[in-house]
Design a protein around this motif. Structure first.
Motif, PDB file in Angstrom:
ATOM      1  N   THR A 208     117.383 128.767  49.735  1.00 36.00           N
ATOM      2  CA  THR A 208     118.191 128.707  50.955  1.00 36.00           C
ATOM      3  C   THR A 208     118.932 129.996  51.270  1.00 36.00           C
ATOM      4  O   THR A 208     119.432 130.158  52.369  1.00 36.00           O
ATOM      5  CB  THR A 208     119.216 127.563  50.870  1.00 36.00           C
ATOM      6  OG1 THR A 208     120.037 127.761  49.710  1.00 36.00           O
ATOM      7  CG2 THR A 208     118.524 126.213  50.775  1.00 36.00           C
ATOM      8  N   THR A 209     119.033 130.922  50.327  1.00 35.57           N
ATOM      9  CA  THR A 209     119.741 132.177  50.570  1.00 35.57           C
ATOM     10  C   THR A 209     118.921 133.339  50.043  1.00 35.57           C
ATOM     11  O   THR A 209     118.335 133.253  48.973  1.00 35.57           O
ATOM     12  CB  THR A 209     121.117 132.206  49.865  1.00 35.57           C
ATOM     13  OG1 THR A 209     120.923 132.030  48.461  1.00 35.57           O
ATOM     14  CG2 THR A 209     122.039 131.132  50.391  1.00 35.57           C
ATOM     15  N   ASP A 210     118.879 134.412  50.818  1.00 42.52           N
ATOM     16  CA  ASP A 210     118.166 135.610  50.397  1.00 42.52           C
ATOM     17  C   ASP A 210     119.099 136.413  49.506  1.00 42.52           C
ATOM     18  O   ASP A 210     120.164 136.842  49.930  1.00 42.52           O
ATOM     19  CB  ASP A 210     117.766 136.416  51.633  1.00 42.52           C
ATOM     20  CG  ASP A 210     116.800 137.526  51.298  1.00 42.52           C
ATOM     21  OD1 ASP A 210     116.104 137.424  50.267  1.00 42.52           O
ATOM     22  OD2 ASP A 210     116.741 138.501  52.071  1.00 42.52           O
ATOM     23  N   ARG A 211     118.719 136.580  48.252  1.00 39.74           N
ATOM     24  CA  ARG A 211     119.567 137.271  47.288  1.00 39.74           C
ATOM     25  C   ARG A 211     119.016 138.662  47.002  1.00 39.74           C
ATOM     26  O   ARG A 211     117.827 138.900  47.114  1.00 39.74           O
ATOM     27  CB  ARG A 211     119.628 136.479  45.968  1.00 39.74           C
ATOM     28  CG  ARG A 211     120.027 135.012  46.060  1.00 39.74           C
ATOM     29  CD  ARG A 211     121.459 134.793  46.471  1.00 39.74           C
ATOM     30  NE  ARG A 211     122.418 135.385  45.599  1.00 39.74           N
ATOM     31  CZ  ARG A 211     123.263 134.730  44.825  1.00 39.74           C
ATOM     32  NH1 ARG A 211     123.273 133.428  44.819  1.00 39.74           N
ATOM     33  NH2 ARG A 211     124.123 135.373  44.080  1.00 39.74           N
TER      34      ARG A 211
ATOM     35  N   HIS B 130     118.771 122.548  43.103  1.00 40.77           N
ATOM     36  CA  HIS B 130     118.626 123.353  44.303  1.00 40.77           C
ATOM     37  C   HIS B 130     117.555 122.854  45.265  1.00 40.77           C
ATOM     38  O   HIS B 130     117.287 123.522  46.256  1.00 40.77           O
ATOM     39  CB  HIS B 130     118.297 124.796  43.907  1.00 40.77           C
ATOM     40  CG  HIS B 130     119.371 125.432  43.092  1.00 40.77           C
ATOM     41  ND1 HIS B 130     120.557 125.829  43.627  1.00 40.77           N
ATOM     42  CD2 HIS B 130     119.442 125.720  41.777  1.00 40.77           C
ATOM     43  CE1 HIS B 130     121.317 126.352  42.677  1.00 40.77           C
ATOM     44  NE2 HIS B 130     120.658 126.284  41.546  1.00 40.77           N
TER      45      HIS B 130
ATOM     46  N   GLY C 129     125.630 140.281  45.924  1.00 37.03           N
ATOM     47  CA  GLY C 129     124.724 139.226  46.351  1.00 37.03           C
ATOM     48  C   GLY C 129     123.539 138.950  45.460  1.00 37.03           C
ATOM     49  O   GLY C 129     122.588 138.304  45.882  1.00 37.03           O
TER      50      GLY C 129
ATOM     51  N   ASP D 121     112.952 133.807  44.689  1.00 39.19           N
ATOM     52  CA  ASP D 121     114.302 133.911  45.219  1.00 39.19           C
ATOM     53  C   ASP D 121     114.856 132.506  45.444  1.00 39.19           C
ATOM     54  O   ASP D 121     114.136 131.518  45.334  1.00 39.19           O
ATOM     55  CB  ASP D 121     114.316 134.711  46.523  1.00 39.19           C
ATOM     56  CG  ASP D 121     115.669 135.341  46.827  1.00 39.19           C
ATOM     57  OD1 ASP D 121     116.640 135.074  46.092  1.00 39.19           O
ATOM     58  OD2 ASP D 121     115.752 136.102  47.800  1.00 39.19           O
ATOM     59  N   HIS D 122     116.117 132.425  45.776  1.00 36.00           N
ATOM     60  CA  HIS D 122     116.752 131.141  46.059  1.00 36.00           C
ATOM     61  C   HIS D 122     116.128 130.540  47.309  1.00 36.00           C
ATOM     62  O   HIS D 122     115.793 131.267  48.240  1.00 36.00           O
ATOM     63  CB  HIS D 122     118.263 131.321  46.239  1.00 36.00           C
ATOM     64  CG  HIS D 122     118.956 131.677  44.970  1.00 36.00           C
ATOM     65  ND1 HIS D 122     119.542 130.746  44.163  1.00 36.00           N
ATOM     66  CD2 HIS D 122     119.113 132.868  44.339  1.00 36.00           C
ATOM     67  CE1 HIS D 122     120.054 131.347  43.102  1.00 36.00           C
ATOM     68  NE2 HIS D 122     119.807 132.636  43.185  1.00 36.00           N
TER      69      HIS D 122
END
Length: 186
Positions: free
Chosen positions: A100-103, A144, A112, A97-98
């Motif tokens: 810094t953000t939960d996708r 990233h 999202g 996953d990313h």
């Protein structure tokens, strides 16, 4: 006389531009080099092919060369841990996953998605071979602050069914039927 010289200069300008481009255009000696390779195996140890990773300017390209796959479409994903212990390959963890953000899962998920580990489906022919290139956009360390080839490794998972690119948590892709851990290309 000036107009003739100017016209001649204009006529040769495209040739000069072509010559300059030819000097900077990629040649076969500048072909991309793989950064990592994963040997795919089924839970019983059967050879299921290989996946070669190439770094591009905006992500990673994976060349899939499958063997001994069931015929039809298969979801393929990048999983966050570089281990492939059978029978269900759950040791590979979840999808990458990313950082810094939960996708949400799914390349077509408009709410999202997608996760970095979500990839395009791959088709296997009736003889069990699969040949494709799939792309993970945005998976660059420099973009990233996240390196997919980090210290705990990275796995490539082949699923029994196609990914519908929307359903949670894995797009209905079903059981993990093959797994490979990426190792640096030598």
């Amino acid at each position: 006389m000036r107009s003739i010289a100017f016209a001649a200069a204009l006529a040769f300008a495209p040739l000069a531009a072509c010559a300059a481009f030819a000097q900077t255009a990629p040649t076969s000696s500048q072909s991309p080099r793989p950064i990592a390779i994963a040997s795919l195996k089924t839970a019983d140890g059967t050879d299921a092919g290989s996946v070669t990773a190439y770094r591009g300017p905006l992500g990673l390209l994976f060349r899939v060369e499958g063997r001994n796959w069931p015929a039809g479409w298969h979801g393929v994903h990048l999983h966050m841990t570089g281990t492939c212990e059978g029978p269900g390959f759950t040791s590979a963890g979840g999808h990458v996953d990313h950082p810094t953000t939960d996708r949400a899962h799914g390349l077509l998920n408009m709410d999202g998605g997608p996760e970095l580990g979500d990839l395009q489906n791959v088709f296997a022919a009736s003889d069990g071979t699969a040949n494709a290139e799939v792309y993970a956009a945005g998976s660059q360390t420099s973009q990233h602050g996240h390196d997919l080839m980090d210290s705990d490794g990275l796995s490539f998972i082949v699923h029994a069914n196609p990914d519908d690119h929307v359903s949670q948590p894995i797009g209905g892709a079903g059981a993990r039927i093959a797994c490979g851990v990426f190792a640096p290309a030598g």
